[in-house]
Design an enzyme around this catalytic site. Structure first.
Site, PDB file in Angstrom:
ATOM      1  N   ARG A   1       0.818  -1.171   0.048  1.00  0.00           N
ATOM      2  CA  ARG A   1      -0.037   0.117  -0.244  1.00  0.00           C
ATOM      3  C   ARG A   1       0.963   1.289  -0.049  1.00  0.00           C
ATOM      4  O   ARG A   1       1.478   1.622   1.012  1.00  0.00           O
ATOM      5  CB  ARG A   1      -0.891  -0.069   1.276  1.00  0.00           C
ATOM      6  CG  ARG A   1      -2.109   0.807   1.004  1.00  0.00           C
ATOM      7  CD  ARG A   1      -2.821   1.000   2.654  1.00  0.00           C
ATOM      8  NE  ARG A   1      -1.938   2.091   3.368  1.00  0.00           N
ATOM      9  CZ  ARG A   1      -1.919   1.858   4.673  1.00  0.00           C
ATOM     10  NH1 ARG A   1      -2.503   1.057   5.534  1.00  0.00           N
ATOM     11  NH2 ARG A   1      -1.094   2.716   5.336  1.00  0.00           N
TER      12      ARG A   1
ATOM     13  N   TYR B   1       3.269   6.028  11.470  1.00  0.00           N
ATOM     14  CA  TYR B   1       3.300   4.606  12.055  1.00  0.00           C
ATOM     15  C   TYR B   1       4.327   3.674  10.998  1.00  0.00           C
ATOM     16  O   TYR B   1       4.324   2.704  11.536  1.00  0.00           O
ATOM     17  CB  TYR B   1       2.180   4.048  12.115  1.00  0.00           C
ATOM     18  CG  TYR B   1       1.202   3.940  11.108  1.00  0.00           C
ATOM     19  CD1 TYR B   1       1.244   2.929  10.161  1.00  0.00           C
ATOM     20  CD2 TYR B   1       0.132   4.794  10.968  1.00  0.00           C
ATOM     21  CE1 TYR B   1       0.260   3.038   9.062  1.00  0.00           C
ATOM     22  CE2 TYR B   1      -0.835   4.812  10.083  1.00  0.00           C
ATOM     23  CZ  TYR B   1      -0.837   3.769   8.972  1.00  0.00           C
ATOM     24  OH  TYR B   1      -1.577   3.849   8.165  1.00  0.00           O
TER      25      TYR B   1
ATOM     26  N   HIS C   1      -3.636   4.650   4.447  1.00  0.00           N
ATOM     27  CA  HIS C   1      -4.870   3.748   4.221  1.00  0.00           C
ATOM     28  C   HIS C   1      -6.075   4.467   3.574  1.00  0.00           C
ATOM     29  O   HIS C   1      -6.602   3.772   2.843  1.00  0.00           O
ATOM     30  CB  HIS C   1      -5.211   3.690   5.516  1.00  0.00           C
ATOM     31  CG  HIS C   1      -6.618   2.846   5.989  1.00  0.00           C
ATOM     32  ND1 HIS C   1      -6.727   1.458   5.403  1.00  0.00           N
ATOM     33  CD2 HIS C   1      -7.839   3.100   6.361  1.00  0.00           C
ATOM     34  CE1 HIS C   1      -7.856   1.109   5.488  1.00  0.00           C
ATOM     35  NE2 HIS C   1      -8.506   2.097   6.140  1.00  0.00           N
TER      36      HIS C   1
HETATM   37  C1  LIG Z   1     -16.112  -4.678  10.721  1.00  0.00           C
HETATM   38  C2  LIG Z   1     -15.276  -3.572  10.695  1.00  0.00           C
HETATM   39  N1  LIG Z   1     -14.086  -3.436  11.537  1.00  0.00           N
HETATM   40  C3  LIG Z   1     -13.328  -2.132  11.645  1.00  0.00           C
HETATM   41  C4  LIG Z   1     -13.324  -1.351  10.415  1.00  0.00           C
HETATM   42  C5  LIG Z   1     -12.318  -0.304  10.310  1.00  0.00           C
HETATM   43  N2  LIG Z   1     -11.293  -0.676   9.180  1.00  0.00           N
HETATM   44  C6  LIG Z   1     -11.400  -0.060   8.017  1.00  0.00           C
HETATM   45  S1  LIG Z   1     -10.267  -0.576   6.883  1.00  0.00           S
HETATM   46  C7  LIG Z   1      -9.666  -1.519   8.176  1.00  0.00           C
HETATM   47  C8  LIG Z   1      -8.192  -2.417   8.059  1.00  0.00           C
HETATM   48  C9  LIG Z   1      -8.357  -3.277   6.617  1.00  0.00           C
HETATM   49  O1  LIG Z   1      -7.340  -3.789   6.385  1.00  0.00           O
HETATM   50  P1  LIG Z   1      -6.930  -4.729   5.255  1.00  0.00           P
HETATM   51  O2  LIG Z   1      -8.130  -6.132   5.514  1.00  0.00           O
HETATM   52  O3  LIG Z   1      -5.725  -5.254   5.364  1.00  0.00           O
HETATM   53  O4  LIG Z   1      -7.368  -4.164   4.008  1.00  0.00           O
HETATM   54  P2  LIG Z   1      -6.549  -2.731   3.314  1.00  0.00           P
HETATM   55  O5  LIG Z   1      -7.074  -1.614   3.988  1.00  0.00           O
HETATM   56  O6  LIG Z   1      -5.051  -2.878   3.893  1.00  0.00           O
HETATM   57  O7  LIG Z   1      -6.794  -2.741   1.971  1.00  0.00           O
HETATM   58  C10 LIG Z   1     -10.339  -1.294   9.412  1.00  0.00           C
HETATM   59  C11 LIG Z   1      -9.860  -2.314  10.560  1.00  0.00           C
HETATM   60  C12 LIG Z   1     -14.504  -1.844   9.429  1.00  0.00           C
HETATM   61  N3  LIG Z   1     -14.506  -0.981   8.189  1.00  0.00           N
HETATM   62  N4  LIG Z   1     -15.300  -2.706   9.408  1.00  0.00           N
END
Ligand SMILES: Cc1ncc(C[n+]2csc(CCOP(=O)(O)OP(=O)(O)O)c2C)c(N)n1
Ligand SMILES: [Mg+2]
Length: 355
Positions: free
Chosen positions: A257, A270, A261
């Site tokens: 990435r 971080y 985020h």
């Molecule tokens: C059920 C839920 N918990 C928490 C969140 C907050 N949240 C949004 S993205 C994220 C992290 C996702 O990481 P990853 O699966 O690695 O996907 P990336 O963002 O790296 O594409 C979190 C915790 C959410 N959207 N849904």
């Protein structure tokens, strides 16, 4: 009684196109020049879309946006291997997949500016709306694969999620069901090394994410996520296997990435500059460009033309999105509640009469 080894597994890793733009001829899928050019053009288009979206957000013309910078090969490579008759269940970061499958670009801008009408996939496009709750698209995809198997539909279901998504119960429940029923589903994990501020090593103690498939009785493979040809091949093989009754596959794409985020995040707080710098030479666009240059498929004029065309396409889509009449605030009341409370009735009157 001596202890016996009753099972063991290995995880394959697929790399075809290296950082210098050279390919492993034995593994390289047979793709026409026009097809390779189209892949390049879609990577450029997706990156241009991404850059416009980030700029618009900074100007207050778009809401929070999740960039795909660095993940284009994982997205475009896999989407090229999916048939129009297959079904796709994306997460929230698959703009490259949406654009490759032909989703109207102005609708994506509409969605990211807060208008949910932008994410009602048009009839004939077998894609579900993007999914904000992490991992919940996985059991949906597995359910669709169950239906496809039951109806003997000749298709595969493909779902995308991130490294963070593999920690969700939805992931394990979906994987279990897919394995038990040998469902025609392809799981694409974009392991971009981070889940907001949680690094990959804090996500799981497993050496790879691919190996998690073995616990559920099917194959997991790791792929260089910056290598559009490897991602394409792994997805095409998995889709074919699913359609031939061979059951599910997990593909762990390994990109990075490159961006924050989302626009609501500041990754510099971080993660180190060195980590980001180390990934830059692995850039999926740069690598494909080098390959095309070495094979007579790329010139400076071609690059300029593709970039210009992408900018025109994206700015036209922005204009269309911004010219769309915004949804009426009163619709919030019309479609949300069976019956309005007296307070809501008062609010509705205030909105309608602009009091
Ligand atoms: C059920 C839920 N918990 C928490 C969140 C907050 N949240 C949004 S993205 C994220 C992290 C996702 O990481 P990853 O699966 O690695 O996907 P990336 O963002 O790296 O594409 C979190 C915790 C959410 N959207 N849904
Ligand atoms: Mg992630």
């Amino acid at each position: 009684m001596p202890e016996k080894v009753i099972d063991s597994f290995h995880v394959k890793r697929l790399d075809i196109l290296d950082e210098k733009g050279d390919v492993d001829g034995a593994l390289m899928p047979s793709l026409s020049e026009a097809y390779i050019r189209r892949m390049y053009e879609l990577i450029v288009l997706s990156r241009t879309f991404d850059q416009f979206a980030l700029n618009l957000q900074r100007e207050g013309r778009l809401g929070t946006y999740a960039s795909i910078l660095g993940q284009e090969a994982s997205q475009i490579g896999s989407a090229f291997a999916i048939e129009k008759t297959d079904w796709i269940f994306p997460s929230f970061r698959e703009m490259g997949v949406y654009l490759t499958m032909g989703y109207p670009m102005h609708m994506l801008f509409q969605y990211w500016s807060g208008d949910e009408r932008g994410i009602s996939p048009p009839e004939g496009l077998n894609m579900f709306p993007l999914c904000i709750p992490v991992g919940t698209q996985i059991p949906h995809a597995v359910g669709a694969a169950m239906a496809a198997k039951y109806r003997k539909d000749n298709l595969a279901v493909v779902t995308y999620f991130g490294d963070g998504g593999t920690s969700k119960g939805d992931f394990h429940e979906g994987f279990n069901m897919a394995g038990v029923f040998r469902l025609p589903v392809v799981f694409i994990c974009q392991n971009n090394q981070w889940a907001i501020s949680v690094p990959r090593e804090k996500q799981t103690a497993s050496k790879t994410l691919a190996q998690k498939a073995y616990a559920y009785g099917f194959e997991g493979v790791q792929v260089d996520g910056n290598d559009v040809f490897a991602v394409y091949k792994a997805t095409a093989d998995a889709v074919k296997k699913a359609m031939d009754g061979g059951g599910p596959t997990l593909i762990e794409c390994f990109p990075f990435r490159m961006s924050d985020h989302t626009t609501a995040d500041e990754a510099a707080r971080y993660r180190t500059k060195e980590e980001v710098e180390a990934w830059k030479p692995k850039d999926p666009l740069l690598r494909l460009k080098l390959f095309m240059e070495k094979n007579g498929l790329w010139t400076e004029k071609y690059e300029k033309d593709v970039e210009e065309e992408a900018k025109t396409t994206v700015s036209t889509a922005v204009k269309v999105a911004e010219a769309t009449e915004p949804p009426k605030p009163e619709d919030m009341f019309t479609f949300t509640y069976e019956a309005l409370t007296s307070r809501q009735k008062k609010q509705l009157t205030q909105i309608i009469h602009k009091l």
